[in-house]
Write a protein that holds these residues in place. Structure first.
Motif, short mmCIF file in Angstrom:
data_model
loop_
_atom_site.label_atom_id
_atom_site.label_comp_id
_atom_site.label_asym_id
_atom_site.label_seq_id
_atom_site.Cartn_x
_atom_site.Cartn_y
_atom_site.Cartn_z
N PHE A 45 0.99 -1.27 0.12
CA PHE A 45 -0.02 0.10 -0.12
C PHE A 45 0.89 1.36 0.00
N SER A 46 1.19 1.71 -1.11
CA SER A 46 2.28 2.76 -1.27
C SER A 46 1.77 3.86 -2.32
N ILE A 47 1.87 5.07 -1.56
CA ILE A 47 1.59 6.35 -2.39
C ILE A 47 2.40 6.22 -3.44
N GLU A 48 3.87 5.95 -3.41
CA GLU A 48 4.78 5.99 -4.55
C GLU A 48 4.35 5.14 -5.67
N GLU A 49 3.90 4.00 -5.32
CA GLU A 49 3.47 3.05 -6.30
C GLU A 49 2.19 3.67 -7.26
N ALA A 92 4.86 13.44 1.48
CA ALA A 92 3.31 13.22 1.87
C ALA A 92 2.22 13.54 0.91
N PRO A 93 1.12 13.15 0.92
CA PRO A 93 -0.01 13.34 0.15
C PRO A 93 -0.37 14.89 -0.47
N PRO A 98 5.46 20.66 -7.76
CA PRO A 98 6.70 20.57 -8.77
C PRO A 98 7.76 20.80 -8.07
N GLY A 99 8.92 20.29 -8.43
CA GLY A 99 10.15 20.03 -7.92
C GLY A 99 10.53 18.70 -7.28
N ASP A 100 9.27 18.22 -6.87
CA ASP A 100 9.50 16.73 -6.58
C ASP A 100 9.35 15.89 -7.64
#
Length: 103
Positions: A45-49, A92-93, A98-100
């Motif tokens: 369960f990954s926000i990255e994914e 974090a959500p 922009p920049g990330d």
């Protein structure tokens, strides 16, 4: 229908077939929204994914939904392919901006 419907319950308090199952934006009778496993696998369960193009590409590919192929051939897709590993996918959500990421 793919991205979500409003789940309605029948007289037996079970979901009516045309409203179930839903997609990422499904609205449930209890007021909750979303079906997490549309973007997040049950294994991780990954926000990255969920942020990576491959999450959308699991459904949005092929002749009827060519968005994945179109993205991969676009300047944004090419930039992602070249530099995506350097982006901050796990911010974090409410802080991902922009920049990330750059494309």
């Amino acid at each position: 229908v793919c991205h979500g419907t409003k789940v309605e319950l029948g007289p037996d308090n079970k979901p009516i077939n045309l409203t179930w199952p839903g997609g990422v934006g499904t609205r449930y009778p209890d007021g909750s929204i979303g079906t997490c496993t549309v973007c997040h696998t049950r294994h991780q369960f990954s926000i990255e994914e969920a942020r990576k193009p491959t999450a959308c590409g699991a459904c949005h590919l092929g002749p009827d939904h060519p968005q994945k192929e179109i993205y991969e051939e676009s300047k944004h897709g090419q930039f992602f392919e070249a530099h995506g590993e350097e982006w901050k996918w796990d911010s974090a959500p409410d802080t991902w901006q922009p920049g990330d990421y750059e494309a």
